[in-house]
Every structure is written in structure tokens, then in C-alpha cells.
Scaffold this motif. Structure first.
Motif, PDB file in Angstrom:
ATOM      1  N   LEU A   3      46.547  33.119 119.495  1.00  0.00           N
ATOM      2  CA  LEU A   3      46.836  32.341 120.688  1.00  0.00           C
ATOM      3  C   LEU A   3      46.969  33.275 121.887  1.00  0.00           C
ATOM      4  CD1 LEU A   3      47.377  29.347 121.388  1.00  0.00           C
ATOM      5  CD2 LEU A   3      49.816  29.849 121.231  1.00  0.00           C
ATOM      6  N   PRO A   4      46.185  33.062 122.960  1.00  0.00           N
ATOM      7  CA  PRO A   4      46.220  33.959 124.121  1.00  0.00           C
ATOM      8  C   PRO A   4      47.393  33.630 125.052  1.00  0.00           C
ATOM      9  CG  PRO A   4      44.570  32.265 124.478  1.00  0.00           C
ATOM     10  CD  PRO A   4      45.154  32.018 123.094  1.00  0.00           C
ATOM     11  N   ILE A   5      48.598  33.949 124.600  1.00  0.00           N
ATOM     12  CA  ILE A   5      49.800  33.565 125.344  1.00  0.00           C
ATOM     13  C   ILE A   5      49.789  34.116 126.762  1.00  0.00           C
ATOM     14  CG2 ILE A   5      52.303  33.838 125.473  1.00  0.00           C
ATOM     15  CD1 ILE A   5      51.531  31.814 123.458  1.00  0.00           C
ATOM     16  N   ARG A   6      49.460  35.399 126.916  1.00  0.00           N
ATOM     17  CA  ARG A   6      49.465  36.016 128.245  1.00  0.00           C
ATOM     18  C   ARG A   6      48.488  35.308 129.173  1.00  0.00           C
ATOM     19  NH1 ARG A   6      52.290  38.194 132.206  1.00  0.00           N
ATOM     20  NH2 ARG A   6      51.047  39.572 133.526  1.00  0.00           N
ATOM     21  N   LEU A  41      40.562  33.439 129.078  1.00  0.00           N
ATOM     22  CA  LEU A  41      40.989  32.148 128.534  1.00  0.00           C
ATOM     23  C   LEU A  41      39.837  31.154 128.552  1.00  0.00           C
ATOM     24  CD1 LEU A  41      43.279  30.331 127.487  1.00  0.00           C
ATOM     25  CD2 LEU A  41      43.843  29.813 129.870  1.00  0.00           C
ATOM     26  N   GLU A  42      39.066  31.135 129.638  1.00  0.00           N
ATOM     27  CA  GLU A  42      37.921  30.229 129.716  1.00  0.00           C
ATOM     28  C   GLU A  42      36.895  30.553 128.635  1.00  0.00           C
ATOM     29  OE1 GLU A  42      37.631  28.991 134.425  1.00  0.00           O
ATOM     30  OE2 GLU A  42      36.813  30.938 133.818  1.00  0.00           O
ATOM     31  N   THR A  43      36.691  31.843 128.380  1.00  0.00           N
ATOM     32  CA  THR A  43      35.747  32.243 127.336  1.00  0.00           C
ATOM     33  C   THR A  43      36.220  31.780 125.968  1.00  0.00           C
ATOM     34  OG1 THR A  43      35.060  34.183 128.617  1.00  0.00           O
ATOM     35  CG2 THR A  43      34.634  34.218 126.243  1.00  0.00           C
ATOM     36  N   GLN A  44      37.514  31.940 125.706  1.00  0.00           N
ATOM     37  CA  GLN A  44      38.044  31.547 124.405  1.00  0.00           C
ATOM     38  C   GLN A  44      38.001  30.035 124.216  1.00  0.00           C
ATOM     39  OE1 GLN A  44      41.362  33.773 123.247  1.00  0.00           O
ATOM     40  NE2 GLN A  44      41.821  32.600 121.409  1.00  0.00           N
ATOM     41  N   LEU A  45      38.234  29.280 125.300  1.00  0.00           N
ATOM     42  CA  LEU A  45      38.220  27.818 125.213  1.00  0.00           C
ATOM     43  C   LEU A  45      36.811  27.253 125.309  1.00  0.00           C
ATOM     44  CD1 LEU A  45      41.274  26.928 127.512  1.00  0.00           C
ATOM     45  CD2 LEU A  45      41.215  26.935 125.009  1.00  0.00           C
TER      46      LEU A  45
END
Length: 318
Positions: A3-6, A41-45
Motif C-alpha cells: 500500500l503506497p501510504i506516503r 500513485l496514478e501509475t499504481q492505480l
């Protein structure tokens, strides 16, 4: 998947402030670092969450949904993290309000709000200057005016009655007619939306060209001057609530013509409504407003009943 919390926290900060540079300043990092976190985050989502419009960022439809979904959870994570580290989580709510409303209506009630929400720290900025939300760190404003501010969330505080008011030592309650008022010193709030010439026109009175008067550029000063016996002010029952309830101010005119206006407005960008602290404050304001309106209706009903009993009182025979 980790999970990319940062990255989530950084995205939430940018979305809340509407600016990469402001988010970088708040997070004490560079704007480039903020942009990298959002892009990661956009890449991961696999979704585009925001786009740049000039110097600001605007959420896409997916970004709007994601921000709405995570906001409360992120606040709870931050609070839990601070608590487990031994700190009390404090969130600052910055409210800008007109000086009179801050002094006369908000301040006497604020302690109850703070007691109900000990995790919130409140800053009151008492000024008449409208907030430039794109440049200033203000969460919500209570603004004086006509309510016409396109692009912002706007909700009227309450419909106010404007009445002549003075100390009972200056003139007894209901002891004067409208035509008699120009014989007394009249207190003017120069920025008020209800002014004496309008009130006299409604009362069918044409005062002399010159009259004794004193002028203030803040309504709270006019209210205090009237309560101190300086003269008769034309002010809002919302702002004079404490003075009317304690008897420091009374209406010296029998059957004054009504002036009812909404002059105070709750204002903020629509995206601020997603913030928990703003929602809590607005819910509290609405509850306080409902209580004030209920007391006003009760006072009006009592006054009408008293007037009816007086009208029916038999006249003693000679």
C-alpha cells in the motif's frame, strides 16, 4: 501489493489545497517530490487523478471519487499514529468571520464546540475582508454581504430582524413612536445593510434634514454604544442576542416596521466540504442556528400574546 501510504497522504494534501506548491510547503518537501508521489500513485492505480490548470491542480472524476473515499480514513490513520506515539492529534480549523459576528455570536458559543471536539484547534480570523481561498489558508468563512459569490458553496446563516435598540435607561421599552426617534441621538452602523433612512421610509416618517447621530464602522461598536446609553441603534437581533436576553438592550418603539434580511453567509470552496473538520463545524453552526431561531419564534409568540392581552384589557369606567 504494497500500500503506497506516503503517496496517498501526498495526494490527499494536494487535493485538499488544490496546489502542488502549497502541498510541498505544508509537507516540507520540494514540488518535484510531490509531483513524483502523485504520479507514482496514478501509475499504481492505473488512473489519472488530477490535471494542471494554470498554477492549480484540478481533480478528475476518478480523483474526486478517490479523494472522497480516503479523506476520513487518512485523518483516522493520522490520529491513530499520533496517539500511539503518545501525542494528542490536533487538527487546526481556520474560520474567518466578520468582527461583529465573531464578537457577538460566535465567541460566546465557541467553547461548546471545542468541548465537543477536543481534537480540533480553532483559529478565528475576525475581519471583513473576503477570503481569497486560492491564496489564503482559510477553511470556512462567515461573510457579510448579499450571498452572490459564484463558484463557492454559499449558505445563509439566518434571517435577521433589524430593530431600534437602546438601553432601558435611555428610553423605556415601547415608549416611543417612530416619528419621535429623530429627537434622540441615533447610532449608525455605516456598513450595515439596514440603515435608518430605509427604516424611516418603512415607518412613513420624514425626519428633518439634520439629526443628532454618531457613526461606527463596526456593528459590535454600535451595539456596545447603545447598551452604554449613547443613543438608539438600528441593529440585528442575531448580533444583539445576548444584550436583548439580559435586558441591556430593549426596543423603545411600539410596533416597529419589520426589516428582515440575511446578511451573514457561510462560504467556502465546494471541495472544503469534504474535510471532516469543516463538516463538523457546519453541522454545529446549523444546530446553533436552529436553537436561535426556535428562541426567536418563542419570543415573538410571547410578545404577540402580551400585545393581545393588553389590547383586550378593559378600560375603567369614569
Amino acid at each position: 501489493m504494497q500500500l503506497p501510504i506516503r503517496a496517498i497522504f501526498v495526494f490527499r494534501t494536494v487535493a485538499r489545497l488544490g496546489s502542488i506548491s502549497k502541498a510541498a510547503e505544508e509537507l516540507a518537501v520540494t514540488p518535484s517530490a510531490v509531483s513524483q508521489q502523485v504520479q507514482a500513485l496514478e501509475t499504481q492505480l492505473g488512473l489519472t487523478l488530477m490535471s494542471k490548470v494554470g498554477r492549480r491542480v484540478v481533480l478528475t472524476e476518478a480523483g474526486e471519487r478517490y479523494f472522497a473515499s480516503i479523506t476520513d480514513e487518512v485523518e483516522r490513520i493520522a490520529e491513530a499514529t499520533n496517539l500511539i506515539r503518545g501525542y494528542r492529534s490536533v487538527t487546526t480549523l481556520t474560520v474567518r468571520a466578520t468582527p461583529t459576528l465573531s464578537n457577538k455570536w460566535l465567541l460566546p458559543r465557541l467553547g461548546a464546540f471545542l468541548d465537543r471536539h477536543p481534537d480540533l484547534e480553532v483559529r478565528i480570523d475576525g475581519t471583513n475582508e473576503p477570503t481569497a481561498f486560492k491564496r489564503e489558508v482559510v477553511d470556512v468563512e462567515i461573510r457579510h454581504g448579499d450571498g452572490r459569490w459564484p463558484g463557492l458553496f454559499v449558505e445563509g446563516m439566518a434571517e435577521e430582524d433589524f430593530l431600534p435598540a437602546c438601553s432601558p435607561d435611555y428610553a423605556p421599552p415601547a415608549s416611543l413612536t417612530a416619528a419621535e426617534l429623530p429627537r434622540f441621538r441615533l447610532i449608525h452602523s455605516v456598513k450595515s445593510q439596514a440603515q435608518w433612512p430605509r427604516w424611516f421610509a418603512l415607518a412613513g416618517v420624514q425626519p428633518a434634514e439634520r439629526w443628532a447621530r454618531v457613526l461606527f464602522d463596526r456593528s459590535h461598536m454600535a451595539i456596545d454604544a447603545a447598551a452604554g446609553g449613547m443613543g438608539i441603534a438600528l441593529e440585528s437581533t442575531l448580533m444583539m442576542e445576548r444584550e436583548l436576553e439580559t435586558g441591556r438592550l430593549i426596543c423603545p418603539v411600539a410596533g416597529p416596521p419589520p426589516i428582515r434580511l440575511v446578511t451573514q453567509w457561510i462560504v467556502c470552496p465546494h471541495e472544503h466540504l469534504r474535510q471532516r473538520k469543516v463538516r463538523l463545524f457546519l453541522d454545529w453552526l446549523r444546530t446553533e442556528r436552529a436553537g436561535w431561531e426556535a428562541r426567536r419564534r418563542h419570543a415573538h409568540a410571547a410578545a404577540e400574546a402580551l400585545a393581545g392581552r393588553t389590547a383586550r384589557k378593559p378600560v375603567p369606567a369614569d
